[in-house]
Design an enzyme around this catalytic site. Structure first.
Site, PDB file in Angstrom:
ATOM      1  N   ASP A  33       0.834  -1.195   0.000  1.00 55.20           N
ATOM      2  CA  ASP A  33       0.000   0.000   0.000  1.00 55.20           C
ATOM      3  C   ASP A  33       0.877   1.258   0.000  1.00 55.20           C
ATOM      4  O   ASP A  33       1.671   1.458   0.933  1.00 55.20           O
ATOM      5  CB  ASP A  33      -0.884  -0.030   1.254  1.00 55.20           C
ATOM      6  CG  ASP A  33      -2.162   0.746   1.079  1.00 55.20           C
ATOM      7  OD1 ASP A  33      -2.386   1.283  -0.017  1.00 55.20           O
ATOM      8  OD2 ASP A  33      -2.948   0.812   2.044  1.00 55.20           O
ATOM      9  N   ASP A  34       0.740   2.080  -1.007  1.00 56.16           N
ATOM     10  CA  ASP A  34       1.462   3.366  -1.095  1.00 56.16           C
ATOM     11  C   ASP A  34       2.983   3.187  -1.211  1.00 56.16           C
ATOM     12  O   ASP A  34       3.744   4.012  -0.697  1.00 56.16           O
ATOM     13  CB  ASP A  34       1.183   4.262   0.123  1.00 56.16           C
ATOM     14  CG  ASP A  34      -0.229   4.814   0.164  1.00 56.16           C
ATOM     15  OD1 ASP A  34      -1.097   4.260  -0.540  1.00 56.16           O
ATOM     16  OD2 ASP A  34      -0.477   5.796   0.872  1.00 56.16           O
ATOM     17  N   CYS A  67      -5.919   4.865  -3.396  1.00 58.71           N
ATOM     18  CA  CYS A  67      -6.047   3.401  -3.262  1.00 58.71           C
ATOM     19  C   CYS A  67      -7.209   2.778  -4.018  1.00 58.71           C
ATOM     20  O   CYS A  67      -7.005   1.866  -4.818  1.00 58.71           O
ATOM     21  CB  CYS A  67      -6.177   3.014  -1.790  1.00 58.71           C
ATOM     22  SG  CYS A  67      -4.736   3.464  -0.814  1.00 58.71           S
ATOM     23  N   HIS A 108      -9.796  -2.228  -1.996  1.00 57.22           N
ATOM     24  CA  HIS A 108      -9.998  -1.263  -0.925  1.00 57.22           C
ATOM     25  C   HIS A 108     -11.271  -1.679  -0.195  1.00 57.22           C
ATOM     26  O   HIS A 108     -12.253  -2.027  -0.840  1.00 57.22           O
ATOM     27  CB  HIS A 108     -10.130   0.149  -1.501  1.00 57.22           C
ATOM     28  CG  HIS A 108     -10.068   1.195  -0.445  1.00 57.22           C
ATOM     29  ND1 HIS A 108      -8.882   1.684   0.047  1.00 57.22           N
ATOM     30  CD2 HIS A 108     -11.042   1.824   0.242  1.00 57.22           C
ATOM     31  CE1 HIS A 108      -9.132   2.575   0.983  1.00 57.22           C
ATOM     32  NE2 HIS A 108     -10.433   2.669   1.124  1.00 57.22           N
ATOM     33  N   ASP A 130       0.471   0.008  -5.160  1.00 58.06           N
ATOM     34  CA  ASP A 130      -0.754   0.504  -5.821  1.00 58.06           C
ATOM     35  C   ASP A 130      -0.575   1.923  -6.370  1.00 58.06           C
ATOM     36  O   ASP A 130      -1.256   2.323  -7.304  1.00 58.06           O
ATOM     37  CB  ASP A 130      -1.985   0.386  -4.904  1.00 58.06           C
ATOM     38  CG  ASP A 130      -1.877   1.218  -3.629  1.00 58.06           C
ATOM     39  OD1 ASP A 130      -0.768   1.693  -3.293  1.00 58.06           O
ATOM     40  OD2 ASP A 130      -2.917   1.394  -2.962  1.00 58.06           O
ATOM     41  N   HIS A 131       0.338   2.685  -5.801  1.00 58.17           N
ATOM     42  CA  HIS A 131       0.745   3.997  -6.324  1.00 58.17           C
ATOM     43  C   HIS A 131       1.875   4.489  -5.445  1.00 58.17           C
ATOM     44  O   HIS A 131       2.224   3.827  -4.455  1.00 58.17           O
ATOM     45  CB  HIS A 131      -0.414   5.005  -6.356  1.00 58.17           C
ATOM     46  CG  HIS A 131      -1.152   5.078  -5.058  1.00 58.17           C
ATOM     47  ND1 HIS A 131      -0.604   5.637  -3.935  1.00 58.17           N
ATOM     48  CD2 HIS A 131      -2.367   4.609  -4.690  1.00 58.17           C
ATOM     49  CE1 HIS A 131      -1.454   5.521  -2.943  1.00 58.17           C
ATOM     50  NE2 HIS A 131      -2.527   4.886  -3.353  1.00 58.17           N
TER      51      HIS A 131
END
Ligand SMILES: *[C@@H]1O[C@H](CO)[C@@H](O)[C@H](O)[C@H]1NC(C)=O
Ligand SMILES: *[C@@H]1O[C@H](CO)[C@@H](O)[C@H](O)[C@H]1NC(C)=O
Ligand SMILES: *[C@@H]1O[C@H](CO)[C@@H](O)[C@H](O)[C@H]1NC(C)=O
Ligand SMILES: *[C@@H]1O[C@H](CO)[C@@H](O)[C@H](O)[C@H]1NC(C)=O
Ligand SMILES: *[C@@H]1O[C@H](CO)[C@@H](O)[C@H](O)[C@H]1NC(C)=O
Ligand SMILES: *[C@@H]1O[C@H](CO)[C@@H](O)[C@H](O)[C@H]1NC(C)=O
Length: 512
Positions: free
Chosen positions: A33-34, A72, A126, A320-321
Site C-alpha cells: 500500500d502506497d 487506493c 480497498h 498501488d501507487h
C-alpha cells in the site's frame, strides 16, 4: 498378475501425463500500500530491503511502471478489473462498479472461472463500498476475504507518546506488547497467507491464486520499533534536490496533504495551508519512518516468500501507487507527479528463470498486470477491450512477450488521472480526495519515454464527460534534464510543438 499390475501402475503416471494438460502454476500477487520504489533492487541506496532484493535476484524488474490514479480505491479497482478509472467511473471510494457501471470480470474472478482457488488476504480491494463491503466476494474469491482483526485500529489512538499517552500519530514506532491483541495487521495477514498456502498443498489438483495485500507503508507509520534503528535521521534531511514548490506549477496540481496535517503529532505544528512547508526535522522524520515501514513489510515479505514453492509459483509484487516524500515540498499521494504515480513491479516465474535480476525500462502501466498474469498462468488470453460494454476484457497490454525476450513492437506510454474539486487547494471539499459529486476538474497525465505532459480540464461528474477547451492548468516536464519535475516547460515557446503533439495524443487516448 502382480507383475502386470505393477507394470500398469508404473505406466499410469506416464499415460496420465500424456493426457492431462500441464499443471498450472500457483499465482501469488503481493500488493504493497502506497509503496514507491524505495527498494535496494531499484537502486535506492538508503533503502533497507534485504528480502525484496534477494527475491529480485531471480526476478524480472520493471523500472518504469505507473499507476492509473494515485489513490487506493481507484488504483486497485483499475488494477483488479484491468480498466481505467474513467471506464469504471470510480475516482473516489464510494461506488461499486458492478452496480454502478458494468458487471466487469476481475483478475481473481478470471482465475476462479478457469479452475483456480482464489483467496484474498489483507488489503487487496480497498475495503468498503468500492468493493461492496465484501472485497467482491463471492464473484472474485473462492472463500470470504481475510481481513486482519487489528485493521480497525488504523485511525485509533494507538501510538504511545513520551508520557505513554496513546495518540493518533503519523509517526508511530511501537512495541508489539503495547498494541491491541499484541500484533499488527500485516503480521496477521502474512500468518494467514502462510496458513492458506500450507493448507492448499493438500489440494494439489487445483492451483491457487493468492492475493496478499500489505497495509504498509501507508500512513500512519506504525511498525515495530526495531526497524527505525536501521536508519539515521541525518540521512533524511537533504533527501530531495527540490524542497520548494516549483514556481510554474499550476495551483490545481497541488495536493495539500490534509491527512498528514490531521495527525496528532502534526496538527499543532501550524503548517501553513495549503503550501506549508513542513519543518526540516519533521520532513526528515517522515522520510525515515516511511523507509522503516518499508523495511518492516520487507521483513514480512521474506516470511511469505519463505513459505512458497517458487518452482511452481508465479509471484508478482507491486505497489498501488507512489508517495511524495517532500519532492516539490509535497507529501502524500493525491497528485499526477512521477513520485505519486511510479510504482515497483517485480515478476518471478518458473517459466522464465533468471540467475540475476533482469531489468526492463519500457513504460508500463498497472493495467498490464491482469493480461500478463493470465498469460503466465497459461489461461486463455484476455481480450483487449473494444468497448466499455464488454464484460470480460482488459485495457492493458501483456508483458509476456517481453518476458520471453521478444521486446516490444511499439512505443508505449502511460496514462494516469487525478480529480480536483476546483482550481485551488481546499479543505472543504478536501481537494486531496474529492467525492464524485464535487469533482469539477480532471487532470490527465501522459508519461512518454522522455516527457510528462499533464492537462487539467473541466470535468462533468453528472455524465462523466470533459471539456477539452476549458483548461485549468498544463504541465510539461522533460525527464532527460529534470527527473524531479521541477521545471514546468509550458511557458517556453520552443516546446510548443512537443506540447501540441502530446496534447493530441492525450486527447486521442482519453476520448471525448
Ligand atoms: C455478473 O457476472 C457474474 C459472473 O459473470 C454473474 O454470475 C452475475 O449474475 C452477474 N450479475 C449481474 C447483475 O448481471
Ligand atoms: C453486494 O452486497 C449485497 C449485500 O450487502 C449482496 O446482496 C449483493 O449480492 C452483493 N453483490 C455482489 C455482486 O456480490
Ligand atoms: C548511523 O550513524 C552512526 C554514527 O554516525 C554509524 O555508526 C552508523 O553506521 C550509521 N548507520 C547507518 C545505517 O548508516
Ligand atoms: C543539508 O544541506 C544544507 C545546505 O546544503 C546543509 O547546510 C545542511 O548541513 C545539510 N544537512 C544535513 C543533515 O546533511
Ligand atoms: C502554533 O500557533 C499557536 C497559535 O498561534 C501557538 O500558540 C503555538 O505555539 C504554535 N505552535 C508552534 C509549534 O509553533
Ligand atoms: C454533460 O453535462 C454537462 C453539464 O450538464 C453538459 O454541459 C454537457 O454537454 C454534457 N455532455 C455530454 C456529452 O452529455
Amino acid at each position: 498378475m502382480i507383475t502386470a499390475r505393477l507394470l500398469l501402475s508404473l505406466m499410469m503416471p506416464v499415460l496420465l501425463d500424456a493426457a492431462a494438460p500441464p499443471r498450472r502454476p500457483n499465482v501469488v500477487m503481493v500488493i504493497f500500500d502506497d509503496l514507491r520504489p524505495v527498494i535496494g533492487a531499484y537502486g535506492d541506496t538508503l533503502a533497507s530491503t534485504p528480502y525484496l532484493d534477494n527475491f529480485a535476484r531471480g526476478s524480472h524488474i520493471f523500472t518504469r511502471v505507473y499507476s492509473q490514479q494515485s489513490l487506493c480505491a481507484p488504483s486497485r479497482n483499475s488494477l483488479l478489473t484491468g480498466r481505467r478509472p474513467d471506464t469504471l467511473h470510480l475516482y473516489d471510494f464510494y461506488s461499486y462498479w458492478r452496480t454502478f457501471t458494468g458487471n466487469f470480470t476481475t483478475l481473481p474472478q478470471y482465475f476462479k472461472e478457469h479452475g483456480y482457488y482464489t483467496y484474498s488476504c489483507g488489503k487487496v480491494f480497498h475495503p468498503g463500498l468500492s468493493s461492496n463491503n465484501t472485497d467482491d466476494y463471492p464473484l472474485s474469491w473462492s472463500a470470504p476475504a481475510f481481513r486482519p482483526r487489528t485493521e480497525q485500529f488504523m485511525n485509533s489512538p494507538v501510538c504511545p507518546d513520551k508520557e505513554g499517552i496513546l495518540r493518533k500519530n503519523l509517526i508511530c514506532p511501537v512495541e508489539l506488547q503495547t498494541q491491541p491483541y499484541k500484533t499488527l495487521p500485516d503480521i496477521e495477514s502474512v500468518a494467514e497467507a502462510l496458513r492458506f498456502v500450507g493448507s492448499r498443498s493438500r489440494h494439489s489438483q487445483e492451483p491457487f491464486f493468492l492475493a496478499m495485500g500489505f497495509h504498509k507503508p501507508h500512513i500512519n507509520f506504525r511498525f515495530p520499533r526495531q526497524f527505525l534503528s536501521r536508519f539515521n535521521l541525518s540521512q533524511f534531511y537533504n533527501y530531495t534536490e527540490d524542497s520548494l514548490k516549483p514556481p510554474d506549477m499550476p495551483a490545481v496540481a497541488w495536493n495539500p496533504y490534509t491527512d498528514v496535517r490531521a495527525r496528532d503529532d502534526f496538527k499543532h505544528s501550524n503548517i501553513s495551508f495549503p503550501y506549508g512547508p513542513i519543518s526540516p526535522l519533521q520532513a526528515a522524520q517522515i522520510r525515515q519512518s516511511y523507509y522503516a515501514s518499508v523495511s518492516y513489510v520487507d521483513d514480512l515479505f521474506g516470511k511469505l516468500i519463505g513459505g512458497l514453492d517458487l518452482d511452481e509459483t508465479v509471484v508478482v509484487a507491486l505497489g498501488d501507487h507512489g508517495w511524495s516524500l517532500g519532492e516539490h515540498a509535497e507529501w502524500a499521494k493525491y497528485s499526477n507527479f512521477e513520485v505519486a504515480l511510479r510504482v515497483p513491479l517485480i515478476i518471478r516465474s518458473p517459466q522464465f528463470p533468471v540467475a540475476q535480476t533482469k531489468y526492463y525500462h519500457g513504460i508500463t502501466e498497472l493495467l498490464d498486470v491482469f493480461p500478463t498474469l493470465v498469460d503466465l498462468a497459461g489461461l486463455p488470453k484476455l481480450d483487449k477491450c473494444q468497448s466499455s460494454q464488454e464484460l470480460t476484457c482488459g485495457e492493458g497490454k501483456s508483458l509476456y512477450h517481453q518476458l520471453m525476450g521478444l521486446g516490444r513492437a511499439d512505443e508505449h506510454v502511460a496514462l494516469s488521472q487525478y480529480p480536483r474539486p476546483g482550481m485551488l487547494p481546499t479543505k472543504h471539499p478536501n481537494s486531496d480526495k474529492p467525492k464524485l459529486r464535487n469533482i469539477k476538474i480532471m487532470g490527465y497525465s501522459l508519461r512518454t519515454d522522455i516527457y510528462r505532459y499533464t492537462m487539467w480540464v473541466r470535468f462533468h461528474a453528472q455524465n462523466f464527460s470533459r471539456d477539452w477547451h476549458d483548461v485549468y492548468g498544463e504541465e510539461l516536464y522533460d525527464h532527460r534534464l529534470d527527473s524531479g519535475e521541477e521545471l514546468n516547460l509550458m511557458p517556453l515557446p520552443q516546446f510548443d510543438d512537443v506540447r501540441q503533439r502530446l496534447r493530441r495524443r492525450l486527447m486521442e487516448m482519453v476520448g471525448s
